[in-house]
Design a protein around this motif. Structure first.
Motif, PDB file in Angstrom:
ATOM      1  N   THR A 203      45.480  44.824  31.233  1.00  0.00           N
ATOM      2  CA  THR A 203      45.083  44.111  32.446  1.00  0.00           C
ATOM      3  C   THR A 203      45.915  44.623  33.618  1.00  0.00           C
ATOM      4  O   THR A 203      47.085  44.956  33.462  1.00  0.00           O
ATOM      5  N   ASN A 204      45.301  44.677  34.783  1.00  0.00           N
ATOM      6  CA  ASN A 204      46.010  45.160  35.972  1.00  0.00           C
ATOM      7  C   ASN A 204      47.337  44.443  36.150  1.00  0.00           C
ATOM      8  O   ASN A 204      47.419  43.228  36.002  1.00  0.00           O
ATOM      9  N   HIS A 205      48.360  45.179  36.445  1.00  0.00           N
ATOM     10  CA  HIS A 205      49.676  44.688  36.860  1.00  0.00           C
ATOM     11  C   HIS A 205      50.575  44.256  35.714  1.00  0.00           C
ATOM     12  O   HIS A 205      51.763  44.020  35.962  1.00  0.00           O
TER      13      HIS A 205
ATOM     14  N   ALA B 208      39.804  36.740  43.493  1.00  0.00           N
ATOM     15  CA  ALA B 208      40.725  37.668  42.849  1.00  0.00           C
ATOM     16  C   ALA B 208      40.191  38.136  41.500  1.00  0.00           C
ATOM     17  O   ALA B 208      40.298  39.317  41.144  1.00  0.00           O
TER      18      ALA B 208
ATOM     19  N   ASP C  32      37.328  40.526  42.146  1.00  0.00           N
ATOM     20  CA  ASP C  32      37.747  41.758  42.801  1.00  0.00           C
ATOM     21  C   ASP C  32      38.628  42.621  41.910  1.00  0.00           C
ATOM     22  O   ASP C  32      38.442  43.847  41.856  1.00  0.00           O
ATOM     23  N   LYS C  33      39.570  42.021  41.193  1.00  0.00           N
ATOM     24  CA  LYS C  33      40.557  42.798  40.454  1.00  0.00           C
ATOM     25  C   LYS C  33      40.270  42.915  38.968  1.00  0.00           C
ATOM     26  O   LYS C  33      40.672  43.897  38.333  1.00  0.00           O
ATOM     27  N   TYR C  34      39.597  41.914  38.410  1.00  0.00           N
ATOM     28  CA  TYR C  34      39.419  41.887  36.963  1.00  0.00           C
ATOM     29  C   TYR C  34      37.948  41.832  36.570  1.00  0.00           C
ATOM     30  O   TYR C  34      37.604  41.331  35.497  1.00  0.00           O
TER      31      TYR C  34
END
Length: 218
Positions: free
Chosen positions: A58-60, A196, A199-201
């Motif tokens: 997962t991002n980050h 969020a 957009d991110k996941y």
């Protein structure tokens, strides 16, 4: 909470950037292994692999783990708390796993305040919805709640008694609860988290929806 293990690691291994990152990255590994265990217990080994890998990539996640932030220790403690809850079900001789839930919830609360209550709140809601009153009021589960909240409540009372609210007020102004309730310049619109996720996941959203549907059916 992250400061104490890091201080012990500094004392034992010396002060360096690698040692500073060690606790956060270790708890990331704990979270991945805990998610694998939960997936394997609830569905099967393939679900365990999917859960662990989905979280790891997962991002980050890896970036935050290297930044010594409390987010990954929080998640590691919460995963352990959920694992204890799952392992304690279905057999009256396994109620000792609630001890893991209590200790891990205590670690989560000490890491990031009220967010650490999520596993216990989820368990209470689950028992109520399933009308498992005997489980809800089982001494082992109640003991887990006391083990998680008791030391924190005692610490808060002691701080207030010794500092006449000064230390507690300063702490509250840096806490998650303050950001949500009173820090107007930091509060996000109610649509922020939905945006969020989209957009991110977005690439994980279909899997999350499918998993949620399977969970509801079961």
């Amino acid at each position: 909470m992250s400061l104490w293990p890091t201080a012990l690691l500094f004392k034992g291994l010396g002060v360096s950037p690698a040692v500073a990152k060690l606790f956060s990255m270790t708890m990331t590994v704990v979270a991945v292994m805990g998610l694998f265990a939960l997936g394997r217990i609830l569905v099967g080994p393939w679900m365990g692999w999917c859960a662990g890998l989905a979280f790891l990539f997962t991002n980050h996640v890896l970036r935050i783990a290297r930044q010594c932030r409390p987010d990954l220790p929080l998640i590691g403690f919460q995963v352990l708390a959920f694992l204890g809850l799952v392992l304690a079900q279905g057999n009256r001789h396994r109620r000792g796993w609630y001890l893991l839930t209590g200790l891990a919830s205590l670690g989560a609360i000490m890491t990031k305040e009220v967010v650490g209550l999520v596993p216990l709140a989820a368990a209470v809601g689950y028992f109520i919805l399933r009308r498992q009153w005997r489980e809800l009021f089982h001494p082992a589960f109640l003991g887990a709640i006391v083990l998680a909240i008791g030391p924190v409540a005692g610490w808060v009372w002691l701080e207030k008694a010794l500092t006449h609210d000064t230390l507690w007020k300063n702490y509250f102004q840096q806490s998650f609860a303050f950001f949500l309730t009173e820090a107007e310049h930091l509060r996000q619109p109610w649509t922020y988290y939905g945006w969020a996720i989209l957009d991110k996941y977005w690439y994980l959203l279909p899997w999350a929806l499918a998993g949620g549907w399977i969970a509801l059916r079961q």
